[in-house]
Design a protein around this motif. Structure first.
Motif, PDB file in Angstrom:
ATOM      1  N   ALA A  33       3.564  -4.004  -1.908  1.00 20.48           N
ATOM      2  CA  ALA A  33       4.829  -4.730  -2.068  1.00 20.48           C
ATOM      3  C   ALA A  33       5.935  -4.079  -1.257  1.00 20.48           C
ATOM      4  CB  ALA A  33       5.224  -4.819  -3.546  1.00 20.48           C
TER       5      ALA A  33
ATOM      6  N   LEU B 189       5.811  -8.441   0.750  1.00 19.46           N
ATOM      7  CA  LEU B 189       6.725  -9.322   0.026  1.00 19.46           C
ATOM      8  C   LEU B 189       7.103 -10.542   0.861  1.00 19.46           C
ATOM      9  CD1 LEU B 189       9.055  -6.603  -1.538  1.00 19.46           C
ATOM     10  CD2 LEU B 189       7.590  -8.186  -2.820  1.00 19.46           C
TER      11      LEU B 189
ATOM     12  N   GLU C 224       0.909  -3.782  -6.453  1.00 21.44           N
ATOM     13  CA  GLU C 224       1.645  -2.616  -5.978  1.00 21.44           C
ATOM     14  C   GLU C 224       1.409  -1.450  -6.939  1.00 21.44           C
ATOM     15  OE1 GLU C 224       3.671   0.297  -4.569  1.00 21.44           O
ATOM     16  OE2 GLU C 224       3.566  -1.538  -3.354  1.00 21.44           O
TER      17      GLU C 224
ATOM     18  N   PRO D 157       8.190  -2.001  -5.980  1.00 20.56           N
ATOM     19  CA  PRO D 157       8.344  -2.635  -4.670  1.00 20.56           C
ATOM     20  C   PRO D 157       9.146  -1.764  -3.701  1.00 20.56           C
ATOM     21  CG  PRO D 157       8.715  -4.236  -6.405  1.00 20.56           C
ATOM     22  CD  PRO D 157       8.571  -2.911  -7.086  1.00 20.56           C
TER      23      PRO D 157
ATOM     24  N   ASP E   2      14.898  -5.754  -2.655  1.00 15.83           N
ATOM     25  CA  ASP E   2      15.286  -6.445  -3.892  1.00 15.83           C
ATOM     26  C   ASP E   2      15.325  -7.959  -3.694  1.00 15.83           C
ATOM     27  OD1 ASP E   2      15.548  -3.997  -5.145  1.00 15.83           O
ATOM     28  OD2 ASP E   2      17.723  -3.907  -4.923  1.00 15.83           O
TER      29      ASP E   2
ATOM     30  N   THR F 278      11.758  -9.368  -3.327  1.00 17.42           N
ATOM     31  CA  THR F 278      11.075  -9.323  -4.625  1.00 17.42           C
ATOM     32  C   THR F 278      11.515 -10.494  -5.492  1.00 17.42           C
ATOM     33  OG1 THR F 278      10.926  -6.908  -4.532  1.00 17.42           O
ATOM     34  CG2 THR F 278      10.679  -7.932  -6.688  1.00 17.42           C
TER      35      THR F 278
ATOM     36  N   THR G  66       9.219 -13.935  -6.637  1.00 21.64           N
ATOM     37  CA  THR G  66       8.919 -14.319  -8.017  1.00 21.64           C
ATOM     38  C   THR G  66       9.555 -15.672  -8.362  1.00 21.64           C
ATOM     39  OG1 THR G  66      10.785 -12.975  -8.802  1.00 21.64           O
ATOM     40  CG2 THR G  66       8.615 -11.949  -8.800  1.00 21.64           C
TER      41      THR G  66
ATOM     42  N   LEU H 279       4.051 -10.675  -9.374  1.00 20.92           N
ATOM     43  CA  LEU H 279       4.103  -9.293  -8.904  1.00 20.92           C
ATOM     44  C   LEU H 279       3.501  -8.377  -9.962  1.00 20.92           C
ATOM     45  CD1 LEU H 279       5.094  -7.252  -6.775  1.00 20.92           C
ATOM     46  CD2 LEU H 279       7.300  -7.225  -7.954  1.00 20.92           C
TER      47      LEU H 279
ATOM     48  N   THR I 194       3.167  -4.708 -10.686  1.00 18.35           N
ATOM     49  CA  THR I 194       3.586  -3.358 -10.336  1.00 18.35           C
ATOM     50  C   THR I 194       2.781  -2.334 -11.133  1.00 18.35           C
ATOM     51  OG1 THR I 194       5.368  -3.425 -11.968  1.00 18.35           O
ATOM     52  CG2 THR I 194       5.916  -4.073  -9.705  1.00 18.35           C
TER      53      THR I 194
END
Length: 372
Positions: free
Chosen positions: A10, A15, A32, A36, A159, A162, A166, A172, A174
């Motif tokens: 990520a 991304l 990830e 991220p 940011d 990400t 979504t 995602l 993580t």
């Protein structure tokens, strides 16, 4: 947890690819092992500098970089609309400065090459450079202004991507480590996670940055040819109402990248030390010394942070974009020093290629299979 497409990593490459694929209606999961951008993406200074960073003999890469930069204004606007995050896209340009006769000779050679390529690069005397940036050192006696070079905030870019991913319907995962790629001979079947769970996916994209070559389940000859090159960097805080500089300043031994919040990112070393993430006194000292020689005013600034990251460098310093020799396995890695710059085009190239089932001919120079 099964997906149409599973992406390993990520960072901005993974991304951006995931976001564009999700926009096309694919069920995409990004896996990830940390948070991220925790690899090279958040360690980057955020420069978009194809002109200042041009190298001899990298014509295909330069065209890709300029194509990506040309998309960045719209890319930033679309990201802000899709995520609600402004990535601080700035267009003041880069100022490459020379401090000694040897620096001037190198600068002259690069400037001549930039002009040969039709790039907008403007030769300045020392006084003219200080007219643009009054706090440059008196020892700066020549410079080249690259007005087409831009920059963003790399943290905000992560940011934004990400959130956009979504919101577009992507998933995602993580803190989810991938143990290996699952395959049936020469066909990808999905992923095997470190916690022993299996993920079914007909398409897998390796976008794990400097770690891409270590993915298990891929024959040695088919693994991405990417190695880590360590870079130490630091952040200074300029609390003065008048910023120390507005342009990105590229000195012989360091660069200074001013940010909207008053901080200045100073980077970055180039070290062939594998995945040794230790910060060293020598590395930080050389960066501070290099920055101070160009702009002595950094002496009184607050030292906010130091860090190290790992650039994913390929055999020819160009990214790996497209399908591997294994059916269903795609690569988006090897972006080296240009991951942030190439983020705008990486997602477009990869999503177009995966949707079509093949890499467009205009990007053949970046095929992962080019090394044989």
């Amino acid at each position: 947890m099964n997906h149409d497409i599973a992406i390993i990593g990520a960072g901005v490459a993974g991304l951006a690819t995931g976001w564009r694929l999700a926009q096309r209606g694919f069920d995409v999961g990004i896996f990830e092992r940390d948070e991220p951008g925790s690899g090279a993406s958040r360690a980057a200074a955020g420069m978009l500098a194809p002109t200042a960073e041009v190298k001899f003999g990298e014509g295909a890469l330069l065209r890709l970089q300029r194509d990506s930069l040309a998309r960045f204004g719209d890319f930033a606007d679309e990201l802000r609309e899709a995520s609600g995050v402004d990535i601080d896209y700035r267009t003041e340009g880069s100022l490459v400065v020379a401090l000694e006769p040897d620096d001037t000779e190198r600068l002259e050679r690069i400037w001549a090459y930039q002009r040969e390529l039709g790039l907008d690069a403007r030769r300045l005397s020392g006084p003219a450079a200080r007219d643009l940036e009054p706090r440059l050192a008196p020892s700066v006696h020549s410079a080249v202004l690259c007005p087409d070079d831009h920059q963003v905030d790399a943290w905000k870019l992560v940011d934004a991507l990400t959130e956009a991913f979504t919101r577009a319907g992507g998933t995602l995962h993580t803190h989810t480590s991938v143990d290996a790629i699952a395959r049936d001979h020469r066909r990808v079947r999905g992923l095997r996670l470190a916690d022993t769970r299996c993920v079914e996916a007909s398409t897998v994209v390796v976008a794990a940055g400097a770690w891409s070559g270590g993915i298990l389940g891929v024959p040695e000859l088919d693994k991405p040819t990417v190695r880590p090159v360590k870079g130490q960097a630091l952040c200074l805080v300029d609390n003065d109402d008048a910023p120390l500089c507005r342009h990105v300043i590229r000195a012989p031994d360091a660069y200074l990248v001013p940010k909207n919040d008053g901080s200045i990112v100073v980077g970055a070393t180039m070290e062939e030390r594998g995945f040794d993430a230790r910060l060293t006194a020598g590395g930080i000292f050389e960066l501070l010394r290099g920055a101070w020689r160009a702009m002595p005013g950094i002496y009184d600034l607050e030292l906010r942070d130091t860090w190290a990251g790992f650039r994913p460098i390929s055999l020819d310093d160009a990214p790996l974009l497209g399908p591997s020799k294994i059916d269903g396995l795609w690569i988006a890695s090897g972006h080296g020093r240009h991951g942030i710059l190439l983020s705008a085009i990486t997602g477009d190239v990869m999503s177009e290629a995966i949707a079509a089932g093949e890499l467009p001919a205009r990007y053949a120079a970046f095929a992962p299979t080019r090394f044989g």
